[in-house]
Enzyme design. Structure first.
Site, PDB file in Angstrom:
ATOM      1  N   CYS A 191       0.873  -1.160   0.000  1.00  0.00           N
ATOM      2  CA  CYS A 191       0.000   0.000   0.000  1.00  0.00           C
ATOM      3  C   CYS A 191       0.918   1.220   0.000  1.00  0.00           C
ATOM      4  CB  CYS A 191      -0.899  -0.019   1.225  1.00  0.00           C
ATOM      5  SG  CYS A 191      -2.352   1.022   1.056  1.00  0.00           S
ATOM      6  N   CYS A 212      -4.185  -1.147  -2.174  1.00  0.00           N
ATOM      7  CA  CYS A 212      -4.737   0.186  -2.416  1.00  0.00           C
ATOM      8  C   CYS A 212      -4.559   0.527  -3.887  1.00  0.00           C
ATOM      9  CB  CYS A 212      -4.123   1.240  -1.505  1.00  0.00           C
ATOM     10  SG  CYS A 212      -2.456   1.749  -1.900  1.00  0.00           S
ATOM     11  N   CYS A 246       6.072  -0.671  -9.882  1.00  0.00           N
ATOM     12  CA  CYS A 246       6.652  -1.444  -8.789  1.00  0.00           C
ATOM     13  C   CYS A 246       8.063  -1.882  -9.134  1.00  0.00           C
ATOM     14  CB  CYS A 246       5.800  -2.686  -8.509  1.00  0.00           C
ATOM     15  SG  CYS A 246       4.194  -2.326  -7.787  1.00  0.00           S
TER      16      CYS A 246
END
Length: 167
Positions: free
Chosen positions: A12, A88, A96
């Protein structure tokens, strides 16, 4: 012979509530089948008090929970992840890191709990708890990475929050 535990990382943005709750739930409910971790792209530096209270209320220790960067899980000494799950929508939309080992990646969007509103934390908790229950029902040892991704994403699709859980 004991099978090795699967490693799961919940992400998140702030790593202050939803990902912390998911980490606690999976560690608590998996009976050692999983080792769960959590991290954030931009960690807040603290775990929200309502999240800590919920985690403590079910008897899970919170002394090891801390808001941390996902960078801790990209280095050579980091545990190799089998699953990486964003909880989220902001984290799901971010670029990422490259995760060593090419884990199954999924998105379990959960509404952000509102500070000062314990009900919104409980709603997030129950959504995450149901998803963790479904994860634990998966025959992980029989699924390859792509099948795991597909099943993990299906868990989120079949357990969408209702309007009342977002209130």
């Amino acid at each position: 012979m004991n099978k090795p535990a699967y490693n799961a990382l919940f992400l998140c943005t702030g790593n202050s509530a939803r990902s912390q709750m998911a980490e606690a739930l999976l560690n608590m409910m998996s009976d050692g089948r999983f080792r769960a971790y959590s991290a954030g792209s931009h960690p807040s530096g603290f775990v929200k008090p309502h999240a800590l209270e919920l985690i403590q209320s079910v008897g899970y220790p919170t002394d090891s929970l801390r808001s941390k960067s996902w960078d801790e899980f990209t280095g050579p000494d980091a545990p190799r992840m089998d699953l990486v799950i964003t909880v989220c929508d902001n984290a799901a939309g971010e670029t990422c890191p490259i995760w060593p080992g090419h884990p199954a990646v999924a998105h379990w969007g959960v509404p952000d709990p509102v500070d000062g509103d314990p009900y919104s934390f409980k709603a997030a908790w129950w959504i995450l708890r149901r998803r963790v229950e479904l994860l634990l029902a998966l025959p992980m040892e029989k699924l390859d990475r792509l099948a795991r991704e597909q099943r993990l994403n299906q868990i989120a699709e079949t357990t969408q929050p209702t309007e009342t859980s977002q209130a």
